[in-house]
Write an enzyme that holds these catalytic residues in place. Structure first.
Site, PDB file in Angstrom:
ATOM      1  N   GLU A 137      -3.908   3.695   6.793  1.00  0.00           N
ATOM      2  CA  GLU A 137      -3.733   3.445   5.353  1.00  0.00           C
ATOM      3  C   GLU A 137      -4.341   4.624   4.592  1.00  0.00           C
ATOM      4  OE1 GLU A 137      -4.893  -0.457   3.833  1.00  0.00           O
ATOM      5  OE2 GLU A 137      -5.741   0.533   2.056  1.00  0.00           O
ATOM      6  N   SER A 151     -10.483   0.072   4.382  1.00  0.00           N
ATOM      7  CA  SER A 151      -9.659  -0.169   5.568  1.00  0.00           C
ATOM      8  C   SER A 151      -8.961   1.118   5.989  1.00  0.00           C
ATOM      9  CB  SER A 151      -8.598  -1.226   5.267  1.00  0.00           C
ATOM     10  OG  SER A 151      -9.240  -2.458   5.045  1.00  0.00           O
ATOM     11  N   ARG A 166       0.818  -1.225   0.000  1.00  0.00           N
ATOM     12  CA  ARG A 166       0.000   0.000   0.000  1.00  0.00           C
ATOM     13  C   ARG A 166       0.850   1.274   0.000  1.00  0.00           C
ATOM     14  NH1 ARG A 166      -2.346  -3.604  -0.993  1.00  0.00           N
ATOM     15  NH2 ARG A 166      -4.078  -4.629   0.024  1.00  0.00           N
TER      16      ARG A 166
HETATM   17  C1  LIG Z   1     -15.575   0.102   0.442  1.00  0.00           C
HETATM   18  C2  LIG Z   1     -14.112   0.236   0.146  1.00  0.00           C
HETATM   19  C3  LIG Z   1     -13.345  -0.899  -0.045  1.00  0.00           C
HETATM   20  C4  LIG Z   1     -11.973  -0.792  -0.313  1.00  0.00           C
HETATM   21  N1  LIG Z   1     -11.247  -1.928  -0.510  1.00  0.00           N
HETATM   22  C5  LIG Z   1      -9.942  -1.835  -0.801  1.00  0.00           C
HETATM   23  C6  LIG Z   1      -9.168  -3.017  -1.031  1.00  0.00           C
HETATM   24  O1  LIG Z   1      -9.670  -4.127  -1.000  1.00  0.00           O
HETATM   25  N2  LIG Z   1      -7.848  -2.872  -1.303  1.00  0.00           N
HETATM   26  C7  LIG Z   1      -7.250  -1.653  -1.372  1.00  0.00           C
HETATM   27  O2  LIG Z   1      -6.047  -1.577  -1.630  1.00  0.00           O
HETATM   28  N3  LIG Z   1      -7.968  -0.514  -1.150  1.00  0.00           N
HETATM   29  C8  LIG Z   1      -9.283  -0.584  -0.872  1.00  0.00           C
HETATM   30  N4  LIG Z   1     -10.004   0.563  -0.647  1.00  0.00           N
HETATM   31  C9  LIG Z   1      -9.315   1.864  -0.646  1.00  0.00           C
HETATM   32  C10 LIG Z   1      -9.292   2.584  -2.007  1.00  0.00           C
HETATM   33  O3  LIG Z   1     -10.402   2.206  -2.800  1.00  0.00           O
HETATM   34  C11 LIG Z   1      -8.001   2.290  -2.778  1.00  0.00           C
HETATM   35  O4  LIG Z   1      -6.856   2.727  -2.076  1.00  0.00           O
HETATM   36  C12 LIG Z   1      -8.017   2.974  -4.167  1.00  0.00           C
HETATM   37  O5  LIG Z   1      -6.914   2.540  -4.918  1.00  0.00           O
HETATM   38  C13 LIG Z   1      -7.975   4.490  -4.046  1.00  0.00           C
HETATM   39  O6  LIG Z   1      -8.263   5.026  -5.317  1.00  0.00           O
HETATM   40  P1  LIG Z   1      -8.889   6.492  -5.456  1.00  0.00           P
HETATM   41  O7  LIG Z   1      -8.936   6.831  -6.870  1.00  0.00           O
HETATM   42  O8  LIG Z   1     -10.187   6.569  -4.721  1.00  0.00           O
HETATM   43  O9  LIG Z   1      -7.775   7.301  -4.673  1.00  0.00           O
HETATM   44  P2  LIG Z   1      -7.935   8.653  -3.863  1.00  0.00           P
HETATM   45  O10 LIG Z   1      -8.544   8.392  -2.521  1.00  0.00           O
HETATM   46  O11 LIG Z   1      -8.581   9.691  -4.703  1.00  0.00           O
HETATM   47  O12 LIG Z   1      -6.398   8.991  -3.634  1.00  0.00           O
HETATM   48  C14 LIG Z   1      -5.606   8.167  -2.816  1.00  0.00           C
HETATM   49  C15 LIG Z   1      -4.169   8.696  -2.840  1.00  0.00           C
HETATM   50  O13 LIG Z   1      -3.653   8.556  -4.139  1.00  0.00           O
HETATM   51  C16 LIG Z   1      -3.253   9.826  -4.666  1.00  0.00           C
HETATM   52  N5  LIG Z   1      -3.609   9.842  -6.082  1.00  0.00           N
HETATM   53  C17 LIG Z   1      -4.838   9.696  -6.639  1.00  0.00           C
HETATM   54  N6  LIG Z   1      -4.740   9.748  -7.967  1.00  0.00           N
HETATM   55  C18 LIG Z   1      -3.436   9.934  -8.264  1.00  0.00           C
HETATM   56  C19 LIG Z   1      -2.699  10.063  -9.475  1.00  0.00           C
HETATM   57  N7  LIG Z   1      -3.298  10.031 -10.657  1.00  0.00           N
HETATM   58  N8  LIG Z   1      -1.350  10.221  -9.411  1.00  0.00           N
HETATM   59  C20 LIG Z   1      -0.713  10.265  -8.209  1.00  0.00           C
HETATM   60  N9  LIG Z   1      -1.362  10.164  -7.022  1.00  0.00           N
HETATM   61  C21 LIG Z   1      -2.699   9.993  -7.054  1.00  0.00           C
HETATM   62  C22 LIG Z   1      -4.045  10.844  -3.863  1.00  0.00           C
HETATM   63  O14 LIG Z   1      -3.378  12.093  -3.859  1.00  0.00           O
HETATM   64  C23 LIG Z   1      -4.083  10.190  -2.502  1.00  0.00           C
HETATM   65  O15 LIG Z   1      -2.866  10.407  -1.829  1.00  0.00           O
HETATM   66  C24 LIG Z   1     -11.373   0.479  -0.378  1.00  0.00           C
HETATM   67  C25 LIG Z   1     -12.144   1.640  -0.198  1.00  0.00           C
HETATM   68  C26 LIG Z   1     -13.512   1.510   0.052  1.00  0.00           C
HETATM   69  C27 LIG Z   1     -14.326   2.752   0.222  1.00  0.00           C
END
Ligand SMILES: Cc1cc2nc3c(=O)[nH]c(=O)nc-3n(C[C@H](O)[C@H](O)[C@H](O)COP(=O)(O)OP(=O)(O)OC[C@H]3O[C@@H](n4cnc5c(N)ncnc54)[C@H](O)[C@@H]3O)c2cc1C
Length: 300
Positions: A293, A223, A174
């Protein structure tokens, strides 16, 4: 401090919003405003926006905000939103897929399965974007994003795009260390030949497993804490009797102890304080220090 007023060229084709609440752009559905929010029209338009953005203005990126807590006082500077913007998705060669940063992880998983490629099925239940998955090395059910990355496209503050190979990045659980001042605009995924029907059926099964173990249909961020080496954060929290614990409008899920739910108009402060309280109780009772996380950003 509010960011200075910025003059942007009228040729930009994206949507520029000032003092825009980020509650609608995060899965916790809470958080303060961004001084400037930019939804690019496409990659070229994003590049033009970055060229026009003064160097001194802080820059933040969000995909679907499913791993991010934005503090109530909001974010200084500009926030780029990739969801719904960088959305190109294509098979470039057999089992080689290029996905732009704003494509959802679920869309990529299904696209890969339908083209007869296997490996990314695990992404179907991750409610984020490809950019977020690259930034977080998102994973579950034994799969991890970077295991399938061949190269990525990044963009810098000057709007310059470059292709970087896998070994330009330090990838861990992560966590991904990337060159400073570069963000992901696309990932190139190298997969192997699979059975389309089996992949689609695996996706259905993984989603069902999730529905049974996670509080679906609530405002949460997945998480909250990373799993410590050889342990599960959720089990430690549950062992401390914290399931259902409330602070303001936020509460620890009764279904999955590592999830915090925005139950009743929680502020980001409620959530951040609950995170701190859980961490302190777990450390006191078990001796394990939990590390968040979720990314906590914004003015404190
Ligand atoms: C119900 C639920 C279940 C989940 N299950 C999992 C799981 O099983 N496994 C898991 O790993 N995660 C899980 N997550 C967490 C999350 O979905 C992941 O971490 C996902 O990859 C985040 O993507 P996002 O686009 O929403 O990121 P954001 O929340 O928008 O951003 C997360 C981070 O990434 C950075 N970021 C975003 N886009 C970019 C980019 N283009 N370039 C550089 N940095 C960037 C942001 O600045 C921030 O620091 C879950 C979340 C929820 C709500």
């Amino acid at each position: 401090m509010m960011t200075q007023s910025i003059e942007f060229p009228p040729t930009l084709r994206g949507q520029l919003l000032k003092n825009q609440s980020l509650a609608d752009y995060t899965s916790w559905r809470t958080g303060g405003p961004a001084d400037y929010l930019y939804l690019p029209a496409d990659l070229n338009d994003l590049s033009a926006f970055l060229q026009a953005l003064p160097e001194a203005v802080p820059l933040t990126w969000l995909g679907l905000g499913s791993n991010t807590l934005v503090r109530d006082k909001g974010i200084e500077g500009a926030v780029v939103i990739t969801q719904g913007a960088l959305k190109q998705l294509a098979e470039m060669d057999r089992h080689k897929i290029r996905a732009e940063a704003g494509v959802s992880a679920a869309q990529l998983a299904r696209f890969a399965a339908r083209t007869g490629s296997t490996g990314l099925e695990f992404m179907a239940g991750i409610p984020g974007t490809v950019g977020g998955a690259l930034a977080m090395n998102a994973g579950c059910f034994g799969g991890e994003t970077w295991r399938f990355v061949e190269s990525v496209e990044t963009i810098n503050r000057k709007g310059e795009i470059r292709i970087r190979p896998l070994n330009d990045f330090k990838v861990a659980y992560r966590k991904v260390a990337r060159p400073l001042d570069e963000w992901f605009v696309a990932g190139h995924f190298a997969l192997v030949s699979g059975d389309k029907e089996k992949s689609l059926s695996d996706i259905r099964n993984l989603l069902e497993k999730r529905n049974n173990s996670q509080p679906t249909g609530t405002a949460n961020c997945g998480s909250v804490f990373r799993n410590p080496e050889g342990n599960f954060a959720g089990q430690l929290i549950e062992r401390c009797g914290l399931k259902g614990k409330r602070l303001g409008g936020a509460s620890v899920s009764t279904k999955h102890a590592n999830f915090i739910i925005n139950e009743n108009q929680a502020t980001a402060t409620d959530i951040e304080n609950l995170i701190a309280e859980i961490g302190a109780i777990v450390e006191k009772e078990t001796g394990v220090r939990l590390m968040p996380e979720v990314c906590i950003i914004g003015r404190s």
